[in-house]
Design an enzyme around this catalytic site. Structure first.
Site, mmCIF file in Angstrom:
data_model
loop_
_atom_site.group_PDB
_atom_site.id
_atom_site.type_symbol
_atom_site.label_atom_id
_atom_site.label_comp_id
_atom_site.label_asym_id
_atom_site.label_seq_id
_atom_site.Cartn_x
_atom_site.Cartn_y
_atom_site.Cartn_z
ATOM 1 N N ASP A 94 0.828 -1.219 0.000
ATOM 2 C CA ASP A 94 0.000 0.000 0.000
ATOM 3 C C ASP A 94 0.860 1.266 0.000
ATOM 4 O O ASP A 94 0.492 2.284 -0.576
ATOM 5 C CB ASP A 94 -0.901 0.040 1.240
ATOM 6 N N HIS A 138 1.418 -9.374 0.044
ATOM 7 C CA HIS A 138 0.700 -8.101 0.154
ATOM 8 C C HIS A 138 1.257 -7.258 1.301
ATOM 9 O O HIS A 138 1.396 -6.042 1.173
ATOM 10 C CB HIS A 138 -0.798 -8.343 0.353
ATOM 11 N N ASP A 150 -5.510 -5.961 -4.837
ATOM 12 C CA ASP A 150 -5.254 -4.579 -4.391
ATOM 13 C C ASP A 150 -3.769 -4.217 -4.552
ATOM 14 O O ASP A 150 -3.422 -3.129 -4.998
ATOM 15 C CB ASP A 150 -5.603 -4.416 -2.906
ATOM 16 N N ARG A 222 -13.953 -3.784 -5.453
ATOM 17 C CA ARG A 222 -12.825 -2.842 -5.478
ATOM 18 C C ARG A 222 -11.508 -3.539 -5.803
ATOM 19 O O ARG A 222 -10.671 -2.965 -6.497
ATOM 20 C CB ARG A 222 -12.703 -2.034 -4.187
ATOM 21 N N GLY A 225 -11.378 -3.808 -9.323
ATOM 22 C CA GLY A 225 -11.172 -2.451 -9.851
ATOM 23 C C GLY A 225 -9.699 -2.049 -9.812
ATOM 24 O O GLY A 225 -9.153 -1.525 -10.787
#
Ligand SMILES: *[C@@H]1O[C@H](CO)[C@@H](O)[C@H](O)[C@H]1NC(C)=O
Ligand SMILES: *[C@@H]1O[C@H](CO)[C@@H](O)[C@H](O)[C@H]1NC(C)=O
Ligand SMILES: *[C@@H]1O[C@H](CO)[C@@H](O)[C@H](O)[C@H]1NC(C)=O
Length: 381
Positions: A94, A138, A150, A222, A225
């Site tokens: 992130d 992740h 993500d 999401r 996405g």
């Protein structure tokens, strides 16, 4: 020659046109650049920065550029070190999401501090743990051997842009970038629906992991996405001659088909997209995912990766729904953004009940930022 005075009705019509012509990209941006954005800065802010960058690109208005530079200067010190004002946990993908903004500021200003800060983010990938097949975890330590869709958006567009700028002839790195997508495709793609599960655990120990593929049980809008946006953005940098380019175009094309088939008649997409959940009690049309899909379909069509004749209507229908139902003009003449779920994590049990129990937040930057760069695509049509 004589002049006629416009009637009141005609004047009203002119005003109406002027008003309606105010682009949503700048309207939404103007709303948010005046707000105090909550700290700590993290990837949601980075998504907003991306939107503001897109608006600066088309308007050239310095207030947008200043808006980008100010928060970045607050996290990059005079030597170019990234301070605690940005990062959360040290080995989370992130944290890399702000990388493209740093590279953009570096290109625009030539200020080496931004390159130094970006190089610190790039260095994280050299120590980020990997699954046995080479996929980035992740996050360490929370999600061992797990790849989430993500994380592909958090890291790969930055990894690819960095490589294009500073390491373009390094074939191994381009292969590594393509590998991240290959692993997701191998473990998460449903070949019937053409959609993708939220992520997978290569060690298959997570409570939710499929015993054969390691995949999570559900398709979270999401996550898909993020993945769709990662595909269209990485293709900006991945050399056309590299074999991975055509492969990523193929992944995007397959996903576009799945998205078109999964679109609700309203134009939106459901929070939990896999059958039989669309329309089920507790499920709802979620706006960040809807905006991300519309963006990926429009950009993919503009660049010829997917057939725009086939997908442009899908995207504009989604856009119209967002604009009419979820973008609300408030009493200050500013815009509020509705309908975005706050989180969806594979840290829980991965169940349908988990996803639908997460709260919706107003003015969530992951939705707002995406709506802004989506609007730039839409307005360019
Ligand atoms: C803005 O323009 C620059 C220079 O052309 C480009 O590299 C960048 O990707 C653009 N940003 C967005 C968000 O479109
Ligand atoms: C794949 O999608 C099909 C069609 O929606 C569905 O019936 C099937 O259960 C899905 N498979 C998995 C592993 O989720
Ligand atoms: C999974 O977690 C949700 C809350 O996040 C809870 O409602 C549900 O009962 C849990 N399911 C199982 C099978 O543990």
């Amino acid at each position: 020659m004589f002049l006629t005075l416009p009637t009141v009705a005609a004047l009203a019509a002119i005003l109406q046109t002027t008003y309606a012509a105010k682009p949503y990209s700048t309207w939404m941006s103007d709303t948010f650049i005046t707000k105090a954005i909550p700290l700590p800065r993290s990837y949601p802010q980075a998504v907003l920065y991306r939107g503001i960058e897109a608006v600066y690109n088309v308007t050239g208005d310095a207030s947008y550029f200043n808006y980008l530079q100010t928060p970045l200067d607050a996290i990059v010190d005079s030597k170019g070190n990234l301070g605690d004002g940005y990062t959360s946990s040290k080995l989370s993908l992130d944290d890399l999401r702000v990388g493209p903004t740093l590279l953009y500021l570096y290109r625009e200003t030539g200020d080496e501090r931004y390159k130094t800060a970006a190089s610190q983010l790039r260095a994280q990938l050299d120590i980020q743990p990997r699954t046995p097949s080479g996929g980035f975890w992740h996050r360490k330590p929370a999600y061992p051997n797990q790849m989430w869709l993500d994380g592909i958006y958090m890291a790969q567009p930055f990894y690819a842009e960095w490589t294009g700028m500073f390491d373009a002839s390094n074939e191994e790195i381009w292969d590594d970038i393509v590998l991240q997508f290959d692993l997701i495709e191998q473990h998460c793609r449903n070949k019937t629906s053409n959609l993708l599960a939220h992520g997978y655990d290569e060690s298959k120990v997570a409570s939710w992991a499929d015993p054969v593929t390691g995949a999570a049980p559900h398709v979270w809008d999401r996550a898909v996405g993020w993945y769709a946006m990662a595909l269209v953005d990485v293709l900006d940098y991945l050399p056309k001659e590299h074999a991975g380019h055509a492969k990523l175009v193929g992944y995007l094309d397959t996903l576009a088909d799945g998205l078109k088939r999964a679109q609700d008649k309203s134009g939106g997409w459901w929070l939990v997209m896999d059958e039989p959940y669309p329309g089920m009690k507790g499920n709802y049309i979620e706006t960040s995912g809807t905006a991300m899909f519309a963006y990926a379909l429009l950009k993919g069509g503009r660049l010829g990766y997917i057939d725009s004749a086939k997908y442009q209507k899908t995207a504009t229908k989604a856009y119209d729904l967002l604009r009419k139902k979820y973008v609300i003009e408030n009493s200050k003449g500013e815009l509020d953004w509705e309908g975005t779920v706050s989180v969806g994590s594979l840290g829980g049990n991965g169940s349908y009940e988990y996803y639908i129990s997460q709260v919706l937040t107003q003015n969530d930057l992951k939705g707002v930022g995406t709506f802004i760069f989506l609007s730039v695509e839409k307005e360019a049509l």
